[in-house]
Every structure is written in C-alpha cells, then in structure tokens.
Design an enzyme around this catalytic site. Structure first.
Site, short mmCIF file in Angstrom:
data_model
loop_
_atom_site.label_atom_id
_atom_site.label_comp_id
_atom_site.label_asym_id
_atom_site.label_seq_id
_atom_site.Cartn_x
_atom_site.Cartn_y
_atom_site.Cartn_z
N HIS A 46 0.68 -1.15 0.43
CA HIS A 46 0.03 0.22 0.42
C HIS A 46 0.81 1.16 0.04
O HIS A 46 0.57 2.11 -1.01
CB HIS A 46 -0.73 -0.10 1.25
N GLU A 68 -1.59 -5.00 -3.86
CA GLU A 68 -2.69 -5.01 -2.66
C GLU A 68 -3.81 -5.80 -2.72
O GLU A 68 -4.03 -5.64 -1.35
CB GLU A 68 -2.61 -3.28 -2.43
N ASN A 439 28.70 -20.53 -4.69
CA ASN A 439 29.50 -21.73 -4.39
C ASN A 439 29.21 -22.48 -3.41
O ASN A 439 29.17 -23.81 -3.60
CB ASN A 439 31.11 -21.72 -4.18
#
Length: 701
Positions: A46, A68, A439
């Site tokens: 919002h 929203e 990794n």
C-alpha cells in the site's frame, strides 16, 4: 507539482519497502497463516502504491495496486496463501526492483508493463490457476542483459561513436609523433558475469603498464560503481602492438570479446569535449578501484543493477532516531578529522622536542587536544559505521531461489547481522559474499541422495556469521556439505597446466586449496548459470585484499567447508607501529601484528634455503625488510628486532632496525606514484611533516 526534489527520499524508502517485502514473504512461505506477516506485506504494498502514484510512476503504481488487491483478499480470509502465490509475488518484487533500477539510473521507470506477471496475479485473484515459470535468476534486469545483443554484427566498434576532447587529441598527437599508437577499444563482458566492475578493474590494471588510457566511456567512476551495462569503451596510447593489447584484455576471465583498432587521431578529434563530455576520463583517472578507497567513496552509492541495499537500518527503522547523511559530507568531515590528527601529532612532536623550558600548561593542553581528537575520531567513525545487515539481508531470498533452481533443500542461518563496518567497506563486500554463498549452495552441498547415503539431514545448512575481533570484522561462511576434494583440485590443476605433477605431489592441503583462488580455475564438471565458469574466487580474493582484508579456507572432505574473511573496521585512520628500516620510517598496521621479539642473530636457522626462527616451539620464516625494500640495514648489533605478523593462519617475522612506538595514523593514497609496489599500501604524514610509507603485511606474507 515538481516532485524531483523528493526523488532521493523515494529511492531510499522504496529500497526499504522492497527489503521488507522480501523478508516478510520468506516468513510467509513457511508460515502461510501468519496474520501479522500478511498485514505487514499489505501495508508495504500500500505504501509503495501511494509513493509511486505521487511520483508519477504509473506502471509501478499499477503493479503494487494489484499486489495490494491480492493481499486484501488474503487478509479478509477469502484467499489462502499458496506456493504458487508466493512465487508470483516474488516475481512482482523482481519487476519492482527493475523499475527502481531504471529510476535510479534515468529517473524514469522504463517501458516494461510486466503484463504477464499482472495477468498471473489477477488469475490467482480470480481463483484461476496461473502457470508460473521458474523463478527469475538473480541477474541484471532484462534491459541490461540485452546490452551486447543490441550491437549489430560487424558494428561492435562502439569507440567510433565518441570523439576525443581537444586536450586528449593533443596528447595523442604528441604520442604518435614519438612512434606510439592510438587504439580505440570496446570491451564486451559476458552477460552471466557477477562482478563486472571487478573484471573491468582487472583490465584497467593489466593495461596500465602497457600505456595510458586517455578516455573511458562510461567514466572510470561509473565503471567502478558498476553503473554500466556489459561493455565499455576506451582510447589508449601505447607503444605495444595491437595483438599484445588484445591478448592482455582477453587474458581476464569472462571477457566475451574485444573490438580493437588502431585509429587516426584526426578522425576522432574535435574542438569541443565531444558528445559525452561528462564521461571523459583523463590519464590520471585510470586508477580504477585503487586498493585504498578511503578518499574516493562515491557521494551516492546508487547501486545500479547490483541490488545492494543502501540503508543502514532494518526493515522497521525507529522514528526520529536516525538521520540520512550524504556520505560525501561524511567524507569531508573525515578529512577534517584526519587533518586534526596530523596537527595533533605535530604539536605532540614539537612539545616532545622542547627542553625543560616546556611548561606544564603546554603539556596539559596537548593532552587535552589529544583527548578531544580521539573522541572526535571515534564519534565520526560511529557515524560512518553501518550494520552488515544492510548487505546480508538479501541473501535469504537468494538461497531460497537457488534451492528451487538447483533442486536442493537448503537453509541459510545468519548471526551477527548487527556487526558494524565502515560504509566504504560495506559497499564493496556484498558481491564477494554472494559468490561464496552461491559456491556453497552449488559446489558445497550434496544432492539429497548423497546426503541420505552419508546419514546427513535432507536439508543442507549454510551458515553466515559475523563478529568483531579487535580492529577487524570476521565474516564466516560455512556449510555442512561435501568439503573440498583436494586431490581432485590438484588433478584438475595438473590437467590445466597450472602446476606440474611433481609440484602436485609435494603440495599440502592448504596449498592445494589456494589453487582455487587462481584466475579462471574451476573444478566444476559442467558449466551452469550458478557457477562452474572459473569465475569469482580470484576476483573475490582481489576485492577483499583490496579492502585491506584477507580470506582463508578450512575444509574437511565429507564434512564441509568454511570461508573466513577478515576485514578492517575502517580504511581511513588506523593504529600502527612505527619502525625504522635503513634510516627510513615505516608504519605497520597494528591489526596485523602478533608480538615483537628480540632475537639473537645466532638463533636464525635455514630451512630450504630460507631463514627461519624457532619461536616457542613454532617455526616462523623471517623477512628482512631491508632486502625487500632494497635499502641498507643500519643494525650493527648482535640481536635482531623481529615484528611477528599474521595473515589468516600464516605467520612471518619482519626484521626491522629500530622500533619507534605506536601511533594513530591517517592513510593517504599514493595514487599512481607507486602503483607497482605491492608491499606498500599507502603513506601517512607524521607530526614533523615527514612522509612515512605504510607496509602491507598481507602482501609481504
């Protein structure tokens, strides 16, 4: 209404809201019925909608409006949170970050309506099933990824689009008269490259000994801050052949191609600064990513395309307790404090040189000034300090996406997020940490089948711990995966011609692990978009050591690996030990020093033609600084003063002629004056105005 004055506030607050959404969505994925989390997501969406509408960013407003709507239904109990919904909302966040990147770079949200994502959102809202593709990979926005693809075949010489300024063309003509060449160069980096600014830095660094770069587009500062796509252009003066220049550039990993041509100065000269005057880089500007960056922190770290959060607070900052300060203003304040410390050192030096006529009042004033200076320095440093949370808070989302992409169950556990580092260091450490984590996820953790065979939990664990240790911050990344197979590493190194079989047979495990930090070295059997390109660990090491830190690896096959990064708290002002070698004064950072020993010359032994000492049962190699610095020692006694320094688990003894004492020093960059001397990390101005060089203990070991 002119809202441009609010753009910077909008950018900062949007970053905070996006980070909140990322964190809360990860919570919601595990706790679909958590009403507090649902309310938090609704409020953030919002707020974003209202901010975007106020600023006139209609596409951003529309997307957040639909988000929203969805969470309004969830709040009302009319919809349930599903895995499908979570995936779609994460894609919405990726789209919003792309809008934000465009706004940061161009003050405009771009033209991507993200219609497919909005359609999927509305399909879920209407109770329909939406086909969701795999989560978007953590790459640069689509607008950036297409940078190289946009270059038509045969038209890759982008340097033809830029003219030389008059002072640049004048320098080029003078060089050509002396038999040198002017080259136009456009470098294209692989789209999959993670640390593209580091790759560019290596190119500039490798080209420096071959000539002078008189023009760079984008500017060197923009390249250093990663504010460029996947190509950049240079004009270079050099006496070397075109083939040599090209080979030097292509020797850097992840370079896709190079367009290079010897050009005629007059074809590219102009009386005006050209079409891109702001991008002009003089010869002196080619110090890309100099190891000491204390004096060149950017005013606004826009983080274009890198995803680095720029705020220091968490997702819910306490109202009226913090103030945003432009880092450029802090740098000015830091420079003033630096000058004050130099002035204080001068007064102390002068008062010490006085005879008995020095009054007690003067000494008291000097002591008072010293206290004020120390307190002011500590206060300024606290202002510059930023919690490491601002870097690591994006990693849980990354691990979540990697878990889906690699089809491995994994969990990231973090501690010490409130540990603070200098903002200059924080801005640089995000990408190396990201690569180490990737990794660990790809190479470190085994597949579910192998983990079951070994009796390990189905869900792999990755830990990221940060804590302060003296004047350093230590960051550890560890996993409970396979560990590093040193025999496989050595075999791969022999196969690639990095080492010989004889060298491999003599190597211990630590030396074998060190091979992983060689450029372009990888043990991956297949290349993926996660890892396996021989990318990263060499650049990670370069980046960390450039910040004055170091990295070490501890591993046990079948149990897991730990990457340990040590970083200085600050890059500007440090405590040091002042020493004399050959009549010259040098500074050794106190953070690197273990002990100081007085050793008899007769106690020096030789092992493999190297001098060592036996210190309390431990064999330590010694380094004679007079030989390293190529100056004559002035020590004529039978004893040696040895400063024991440490880097990770390595130790060495630095032989000096004389000790002066501990001193707080201000680090000054040497620029290009001594760019080939790795043992020197900078210089400082002493109280009597004399310049002393600062020794880099990392480079000496």
């Amino acid at each position: 209404m002119d809202v441009s004055q609010y753009l910077e506030i909008f950018i900062e607050e949007t970053k905070e809201h996006l980070q909140t959404l990322n964190e809360q969505l990860l919570v919601l994925e595990k706790e679909p019925d958590n009403s507090e989390t649902i309310n938090e997501i609704f409020r953030a969406a919002h707020s974003l909608k209202g901010m975007a509408g106020t600023m006139g960013y209609k596409r951003m407003q529309r997307l957040t409006h639909d988000m929203e709507n969805v969470f309004s239904e969830v709040r009302a109990g009319k919809m349930t949170v599903s895995a499908e919904l979570i995936d779609i909302v994460f894609q919405c966040l990726d789209a919003l970050e792309e809008y934000l990147d465009n706004i940061v770079n161009n003050s405009d949200e771009g033209t991507n309506d993200n219609e497919p994502i909005i359609q999927r959102l509305n399909a879920v809202l209407n109770g329909e099933s939406a086909t969701v593709p795999a989560p978007a990979k953590e790459a640069a926005p689509a607008s950036v990824q297409t940078a190289v693809a946009d270059v038509p075949a045969g038209d890759d010489e982008k340097f033809r689009n830029y003219k030389l300024a008059d002072f640049e063309s004048k320098a080029a003509r003078e060089a050509v008269k002396k038999g040198m060449h002017l080259y136009g160069i456009t470098v294209y980096i692989e789209e999959s490259c993670i640390l593209k600014s580091a790759r560019a830095f290596l190119i500039f660094k490798n080209l420096e000994p071959l000539g002078d770069i008189i023009r760079s587009v984008p500017s060197v500062q923009d390249i250093e801050d990663e504010r460029f796509e996947f190509d950049f252009t240079m004009y270079m003066i050099s006496g070397k052949s075109l083939e040599t220049i090209k080979a030097t550039i292509l020797n850097v990993s992840e370079i896709k191609s190079v367009a290079i041509k010897e050009v005629n100065v007059d074809d590219y000269a102009t009386d005006s600064p050209g079409n891109n005057a702001s991008a002009v880089a003089t010869v002196d500007s080619t110090e890309v990513g100099a190891t000491s960056k204390s004096s060149q922190a950017p005013a606004k770290k826009a983080d274009s395309g890198s995803g680095k959060p720029a705020t220091s607070g968490g997702s819910k900052p306490v109202v009226n307790r913090s103030v945003r300060v432009d880092i450029e203003k802090l740098d000015v304040l830091m420079n003033l404090v630096s000058e004050l410390i130099i002035a204080k050192n001068g007064i102390v030096s002068a008062s010490d040189a006085e005879t008995s006529s020095t009054t007690q009042a003067v000494r008291e004033q000097v002591e008072y000034l010293e206290n004020i200076t120390t307190n002011l320095h500590e206060s300024v440093m606290k202002v510059r300090m930023v919690p490491i949370e601002s870097v690591v808070n994006r990693f849980p989302r990354m691990i979540r996406d990697l878990s889906k992409k690699l089809d491995k169950k994994m969990e990231l556990y973090m501690s010490g997020e409130d540990t603070e580092l200098d903002r200059t260091v924080i801005d640089e450490i995000g990408d190396p940490l990201m690569h180490i984590l990737r990794n660990s996820a790809d190479h470190g953790l085994e597949s579910a089948e192998i983990r079951a065979e070994r009796g390990k939990p189905e869900v792999g664990s990755i830990f990221l711990d940060a804590y302060q240790d003296g004047n350093n911050v230590v960051i550890e990344v560890r996993d409970d995966g396979n560990g590093i197979d040193v025999e496989k590493v050595k075999a791969k190194a022999v196969e690639k011609g990095v080492i010989t079989q004889e060298q491999s047979d003599l190597m211990d495990d630590k030396e074998a692990v060190a091979l992983l930090f060689r450029p372009s070295f990888s043990t991956a059997e297949k290349i993926s978009d996660v890892s396996g390109r021989g990318v990263g660990l060499d650049v990670v090491k370069t980046k960390i050591e450039g910040l004055g830190g170091n990295i070490e690896v501890r591993t046990e096959l079948g149990v897991g690996s730990t990457f340990i990064i040590r970083l200085p708290l600050t890059l500007a002002i440090i405590q040091s030990l002042m020493v004399v070698v050959g009549g010259e004064k040098y500074a050794i950072p106190l953070s690197a020093i273990q002990t100081i020993e007085d050793i008899a010359k007769t106690d020096i032994k030789h092992v493999r033609e190297k001098e060592v000492i036996n210190l309390r049962g431990e064999v330590i190699p010694i380094i004679r600084l007079s030989e390293v610095l190529d100056i004559e020692s002035t020590n004529t006694t039978d004893n040696l003063v040895v400063v024991i320094v440490k880097k990770g688990d390595k130790q060495a003894g630095l032989v000096v002629d004389e000790l002066i004492g501990q001193l707080e020093i201000v680090i000054k960059s040497l620029g290009k004056y001594m760019n080939n001397c790795k043992q020197i990390s900078g210089a400082t101005i002493l109280g009597d105005g004399e310049v002393a060089l600062i020794l880099d203990a990392n480079a000496l070991l």
